[in-house]
Motif scaffolding. Sequence first.
Motif, PDB file in Angstrom:
ATOM      1  N   SER A 109      45.259  52.481  -3.313  1.00  0.00           N
ATOM      2  CA  SER A 109      46.648  52.323  -3.763  1.00  0.00           C
ATOM      3  C   SER A 109      46.846  50.986  -4.470  1.00  0.00           C
ATOM      4  CB  SER A 109      47.601  52.363  -2.575  1.00  0.00           C
ATOM      5  OG  SER A 109      47.404  53.527  -1.840  1.00  0.00           O
ATOM      6  N   THR A 194      46.723  58.656   7.085  1.00  0.00           N
ATOM      7  CA  THR A 194      46.327  58.076   5.810  1.00  0.00           C
ATOM      8  C   THR A 194      46.982  58.938   4.715  1.00  0.00           C
ATOM      9  OG1 THR A 194      44.512  57.318   4.405  1.00  0.00           O
ATOM     10  CG2 THR A 194      44.116  59.344   5.605  1.00  0.00           C
ATOM     11  N   GLU A 219      51.938  56.363  -2.632  1.00  0.00           N
ATOM     12  CA  GLU A 219      50.637  55.694  -2.804  1.00  0.00           C
ATOM     13  C   GLU A 219      50.068  56.006  -4.194  1.00  0.00           C
ATOM     14  OE1 GLU A 219      49.579  53.694  -0.391  1.00  0.00           O
ATOM     15  OE2 GLU A 219      51.180  54.325   0.965  1.00  0.00           O
ATOM     16  N   TYR A 221      47.411  55.730  -6.852  1.00  0.00           N
ATOM     17  CA  TYR A 221      46.017  55.271  -6.925  1.00  0.00           C
ATOM     18  C   TYR A 221      45.742  54.632  -8.289  1.00  0.00           C
ATOM     19  CZ  TYR A 221      44.799  58.153  -2.814  1.00  0.00           C
ATOM     20  OH  TYR A 221      44.719  58.704  -1.570  1.00  0.00           O
TER      21      TYR A 221
HETATM   22  N1  GLU Z   1      45.442  54.668  -0.317  1.00  0.00           N
HETATM   23  C1  GLU Z   1      45.339  53.916   0.879  1.00  0.00           C
HETATM   24  C2  GLU Z   1      44.690  52.582   0.608  1.00  0.00           C
HETATM   25  O1  GLU Z   1      44.422  52.261  -0.491  1.00  0.00           O
HETATM   26  C3  GLU Z   1      44.603  54.641   1.985  1.00  0.00           C
HETATM   27  C4  GLU Z   1      43.350  55.335   1.570  1.00  0.00           C
HETATM   28  C5  GLU Z   1      42.091  54.529   1.788  1.00  0.00           C
HETATM   29  O2  GLU Z   1      41.841  54.054   2.901  1.00  0.00           O
HETATM   30  O3  GLU Z   1      41.330  54.420   0.852  1.00  0.00           O
HETATM   31  O4  GLU Z   1      44.457  51.805   1.470  1.00  0.00           O
END
Ligand code: GLU
Length: 271
Positions: A109, A194, A219, A221
Amino acid sequence: MKKKFWLFPLLACILMLTGCGKSLSDQSVLNNAKQANTIVWGVKGDVKLFGLIDVKDGQQKGFDVDMAKHITKHILGPQGKAEFVTTTSQSRIPLLKNGNVDAVIATMSITPERKKIISFSKSYFDAGQSLLVPKDSSIKSTKDLNGKTVIGVVGANSVDNIKKVAPRAKVIELQDYAQAMNALKSHQGDALTTDNGILFGLAVQNPGYEVRGGTFTVEPYGVAVNKGQTSFTEAVDKAVLEMQHNGEYNRLIKKWFGDVPGFKYKELYRR
Ligand code: GLU
């Protein structure tokens, strides 16, 4: 003896031209990648649908891995190579900062805290945090977590998020998603938390479990890159945009999420 002062500027010029003496963060990742005809990517190895090592051939497979392969071809041309290094949520920033990888594409994220130490491309996927529970669990949403134990993963922002949303839950942190799922299965926690996409992947692998309660965070990405690598970040953004316009992006969304029960993959389509 006559001192050869003219040697110093000459030496400085040679150092500048050869790039010696430049720190890692000063070097152009894009130029280096073009010279090597390779981009080295940090990807997940234990996250079904995004980055999972296939035991049959030892290759990482998933949406993030395919995105990396496509972005590489857009930047370097059809002969460009994508190389993969397996990362966890905890190791991805150190791997990037130490120069072990050129970029990270690993369910990561874009957050203001992370932006203080690294940079991100524009968002290429919209996730949101949710809960995975056994099908017979009484937990329906984050409101039911008081006094319950929730499992998260070290280095994931999901851990801080759940502490805010459910302050009276106990949170335990495991090293990666394989261990977190094992902990849920052995009743060391009542729920695993998660992003929804990761949880849907775990639900596919473990039919006795389901994703519940919708999403309670946003979230986005991003591809993580080192600070100062503006030309590389721009090249990644341009590649993703091209993929969205020519249909490659939506084909990958359908490939990885089209058959996942309960997952509204069409909401992820981008044009
Ligand atoms: N998207 C979240 C993060 O970046 C949780 C997924 C992950 O652990 O990669 O931390």
